[in-house]
Design a protein around this motif. Structure first.
Motif, short mmCIF file in Angstrom:
data_model
loop_
_atom_site.label_atom_id
_atom_site.label_comp_id
_atom_site.label_asym_id
_atom_site.label_seq_id
_atom_site.Cartn_x
_atom_site.Cartn_y
_atom_site.Cartn_z
N HIS A 1 50.71 53.17 -12.53
CA HIS A 1 51.72 54.05 -11.66
C HIS A 1 52.37 53.13 -10.72
O HIS A 1 53.57 53.00 -10.68
N ALA A 2 51.46 52.02 -10.28
CA ALA A 2 52.18 51.18 -9.19
C ALA A 2 52.87 49.89 -9.76
O ALA A 2 53.61 49.42 -9.10
N HIS A 3 52.45 49.42 -10.89
CA HIS A 3 52.69 48.24 -11.40
C HIS A 3 53.73 48.02 -12.53
O HIS A 3 54.52 47.10 -12.67
N SER A 4 53.82 49.26 -13.47
CA SER A 4 54.55 49.15 -14.45
C SER A 4 56.07 48.99 -14.12
O SER A 4 56.70 48.48 -14.73
N LEU B 1 60.54 45.82 -14.38
CA LEU B 1 61.99 45.68 -14.56
C LEU B 1 62.54 44.76 -13.97
O LEU B 1 63.91 44.34 -13.86
N PHE B 2 61.79 44.34 -12.68
CA PHE B 2 62.45 43.29 -11.70
C PHE B 2 61.93 41.79 -12.05
O PHE B 2 62.18 41.01 -11.11
N ARG B 3 61.26 41.60 -13.16
CA ARG B 3 61.11 40.47 -13.32
C ARG B 3 62.16 39.30 -13.63
O ARG B 3 63.37 39.85 -14.10
N GLY B 4 62.34 38.38 -13.18
CA GLY B 4 63.56 37.28 -13.12
C GLY B 4 64.57 37.68 -12.15
O GLY B 4 65.48 37.01 -12.19
N VAL B 5 64.55 38.68 -11.44
CA VAL B 5 65.74 38.90 -10.51
C VAL B 5 65.22 38.44 -9.17
O VAL B 5 64.25 38.52 -8.52
N ALA B 6 66.21 37.34 -8.85
CA ALA B 6 65.98 36.72 -7.35
C ALA B 6 64.88 35.83 -7.27
O ALA B 6 64.26 35.74 -6.04
N GLU B 7 64.29 35.45 -8.14
CA GLU B 7 63.04 34.34 -8.24
C GLU B 7 63.34 33.31 -7.42
O GLU B 7 62.43 32.64 -6.97
N ASP B 8 64.65 32.86 -7.48
CA ASP B 8 65.04 31.53 -6.75
C ASP B 8 65.39 31.70 -5.37
O ASP B 8 65.96 30.83 -4.85
N VAL B 9 65.33 32.96 -4.88
CA VAL B 9 65.52 33.52 -3.52
C VAL B 9 64.25 33.55 -2.76
O VAL B 9 63.53 34.23 -2.93
N PRO B 10 64.21 32.80 -1.58
CA PRO B 10 62.84 33.24 -0.78
C PRO B 10 62.96 34.49 -0.46
O PRO B 10 63.95 35.23 -0.12
N VAL B 11 61.74 35.13 -0.03
CA VAL B 11 61.44 36.45 0.25
C VAL B 11 61.98 36.88 1.68
O VAL B 11 62.61 38.14 1.61
N GLU B 12 61.86 36.06 2.55
CA GLU B 12 62.71 36.40 3.69
C GLU B 12 64.39 36.81 3.67
O GLU B 12 64.73 37.40 4.37
N GLU B 13 64.84 36.24 2.53
CA GLU B 13 66.25 36.37 2.42
C GLU B 13 66.84 37.41 1.67
O GLU B 13 67.97 37.83 1.45
N ILE B 14 65.86 38.23 1.17
CA ILE B 14 66.41 39.34 0.31
C ILE B 14 66.60 40.59 1.15
O ILE B 14 66.09 40.72 2.40
#
Length: 89
Positions: A69-72, A76-89
């Motif tokens: 329930h928590a990880h499935s 869907l978000f794999r590959g989305v914004a992987e090149d952006v640092p977490v702080e900027e999202i």
């Protein structure tokens, strides 16, 4: 199937996750290869039915726990914004 490919777990408590989860006490489990072949009341599996016998007294046999329930949804978000640092999202 040879006896070496069979496992008999004797007198174990079983959690059955069927339509309504139930706890079954004093059961024998006969496993053939990679599959559960039979679950019966303790003592109903004939001696010598398996190459290996495990005494399951005081133990619990249950399906593996999966936190789907928590990880499935994260798939869907794999590959989305992987090149952006977490702080900027």
């Amino acid at each position: 199937m040879t006896d070496n490919q069979r496992l008999h777990i004797r007198d174990v408590t079983v959690v059955d996750p069927g339509a309504t989860t139930s706890v079954l006490h004093h059961r024998d489990i006969l496993i053939e290869g990679q599959r559960i072949h039979r679950i019966a009341a303790a003592g109903q599996t004939p001696p010598g039915a398996a190459g290996r016998v495990i005494d399951g007294a005081g133990m619990l046999a249950m399906p593996g726990l999966i936190n789907a329930h928590a990880h499935s949804p994260m798939v869907l978000f794999r590959g989305v914004a992987e090149d952006v640092p977490v702080e900027e999202i």
